[in-house]
Design a protein around this motif. Sequence first.
Motif, PDB file in Angstrom:
ATOM      1  N   LEU A   3       0.840  -1.194   0.000  1.00  0.00           N
ATOM      2  CA  LEU A   3       0.000   0.000   0.000  1.00  0.00           C
ATOM      3  C   LEU A   3       0.873   1.241   0.000  1.00  0.00           C
ATOM      4  CD1 LEU A   3      -2.572  -1.065   2.761  1.00  0.00           C
ATOM      5  CD2 LEU A   3      -2.743  -1.427   0.301  1.00  0.00           C
ATOM      6  N   LEU A   8      -3.672   3.163   0.366  1.00  0.00           N
ATOM      7  CA  LEU A   8      -4.323   2.789  -0.885  1.00  0.00           C
ATOM      8  C   LEU A   8      -3.374   1.954  -1.739  1.00  0.00           C
ATOM      9  CD1 LEU A   8      -5.856   6.284  -1.799  1.00  0.00           C
ATOM     10  CD2 LEU A   8      -6.943   4.436  -0.515  1.00  0.00           C
ATOM     11  N   LYS A  21      -6.883   2.554  -5.395  1.00  0.00           N
ATOM     12  CA  LYS A  21      -8.146   2.065  -4.834  1.00  0.00           C
ATOM     13  C   LYS A  21      -7.914   1.619  -3.402  1.00  0.00           C
ATOM     14  CE  LYS A  21      -9.674  -2.149  -5.798  1.00  0.00           C
ATOM     15  NZ  LYS A  21      -9.307  -2.925  -4.591  1.00  0.00           N
ATOM     16  N   ASP A  22      -9.017   1.538  -2.653  1.00  0.00           N
ATOM     17  CA  ASP A  22      -8.912   1.024  -1.291  1.00  0.00           C
ATOM     18  C   ASP A  22      -9.494  -0.382  -1.223  1.00  0.00           C
ATOM     19  OD1 ASP A  22     -11.687   1.239  -1.184  1.00  0.00           O
ATOM     20  OD2 ASP A  22     -11.669   3.108  -0.032  1.00  0.00           O
ATOM     21  N   CYS A  23      -9.505  -0.965  -0.041  1.00  0.00           N
ATOM     22  CA  CYS A  23      -9.944  -2.351   0.108  1.00  0.00           C
ATOM     23  C   CYS A  23     -11.446  -2.514  -0.090  1.00  0.00           C
ATOM     24  CB  CYS A  23      -9.531  -2.887   1.473  1.00  0.00           C
ATOM     25  SG  CYS A  23     -10.175  -1.931   2.862  1.00  0.00           S
ATOM     26  N   TYR A  28      -9.638   6.328  -6.411  1.00  0.00           N
ATOM     27  CA  TYR A  28      -9.116   7.650  -6.076  1.00  0.00           C
ATOM     28  C   TYR A  28      -8.197   8.173  -7.180  1.00  0.00           C
ATOM     29  CZ  TYR A  28     -10.653   6.351  -1.373  1.00  0.00           C
ATOM     30  OH  TYR A  28     -11.400   5.956  -0.286  1.00  0.00           O
ATOM     31  N   LYS A  33     -11.356  10.864  -3.670  1.00  0.00           N
ATOM     32  CA  LYS A  33     -12.281   9.818  -4.084  1.00  0.00           C
ATOM     33  C   LYS A  33     -13.017  10.220  -5.351  1.00  0.00           C
ATOM     34  CE  LYS A  33     -16.086   6.977  -2.301  1.00  0.00           C
ATOM     35  NZ  LYS A  33     -16.968   6.743  -1.129  1.00  0.00           N
TER      36      LYS A  33
END
Length: 422
Positions: A3, A8, A21-23, A28, A33
């Motif tokens: 990450l 991210l 991207k996040d989990c 983003y 976002k």
Amino acid sequence: MALNKKGLTDYFVSSKVVLSKDCNDNFYENGTKLNSMDTEEKFTRKEFIDRIKSEVSQFVNRSFDNIVVLAGAGASVVTNEEGIDKDYGKTVGMIAENIAKELGDLNREEITSENNEDFENFLTIQQLSNMCNYQIPVKKEEKFNEEFNLEDFLSKALTYRQYLDDSYKEKDEYLKTVEKILEIIERQTSYNFDTKKMNHGALLKILSSKLKKENKLTVVTTNYDTLFEEAAERLEMTVIDGFSFSYYPYFDSNMFDWKLVRDVPNVKTTQLEYKENVINLLKIHGSLTWERSESDQKIRRKQKDSVNNPIMVFPSSNKYVQSYDKPYFELFTKFQELLRRPNTLLITTGFSFADNHIATMITQAIKHNPGLNALVSDHNISQGHNNWEELYGLMEDHFQIAFLKATLNADLIDYIGEQNVY
């Protein structure tokens, strides 16, 4: 999965744009976002992929005079639902684990009768490590120790040879074990091209189409396998790999400087027509198909199943010294010369920049050649080692570098060209 500092996962990074991207599958851009342009609802994965494609397209779809691909070990890796497909390319860690299994460090019941001949004549990896004073154990809690570094271990083991004399009681076992390890590496890196699982052919087709006929795509690879040669054969491409066009091909680095041309028919002019679909292939760490002839000492290319002692640079610190030997020196020199050419696109795939001599060659070329653009693709573009950090620093200093989270046999060709070209 690595990450970035904001937690991210980065998918594309340039000096101007960071797409991540996040989990929870939120996407983003530069840490902000993203929302759908039409409905202001959650940005979809398709929109995110299209956004990445747009950035990659702006980077690679320029009128480059030269395109160079550097393919590392990851370019031969095929993944499936269970992870890495063991029938194809393997990571160095996977090869190390297989060596440990075959020499008895791990579960012996997993060792097949085929690779278990004369098992008692070999030392285990742990015994060999103790002998040459390599400190990291090969197994941890009865499982393979991921901290075990095959390159460091082989460096110690190969260096230890110079301290042995004929009176050393374990010399024969040592020599047989080292030879066995090298044989396992050779076997573990030998597999055949599969059009259904591998995208080497698509990559060649896509990138060749971006060049004018008089300019050749160049593929540089650290891999010993013959995947690019087999892919080119299926596409009826002509491969110039530094070997002569003779009945028994021998290495001649001048072959890279030649282009295949013919007179334009029925036209009274000196104009020439260049043959299409010609690529250069530089195998800078050797090949399973190369062998030195005993009769004339020339390096010759043969069918893979007829080679007994292939010319290969094995993973150890000695490979930096070997790179000054023939044919490696000529191949590295050619690679270096290509990186110095103006208006050049370099695409790396499956290469982690852990090889210092290659990484340094590329970073120096980026610093001194303002016409060199580098797209670095890998399954993880947030690596933290020094060579990777230097690349990031150059990008932040506005050198033409971009990072793309992609692999050759998964999604790289979707980003750089149309998938249906092959």
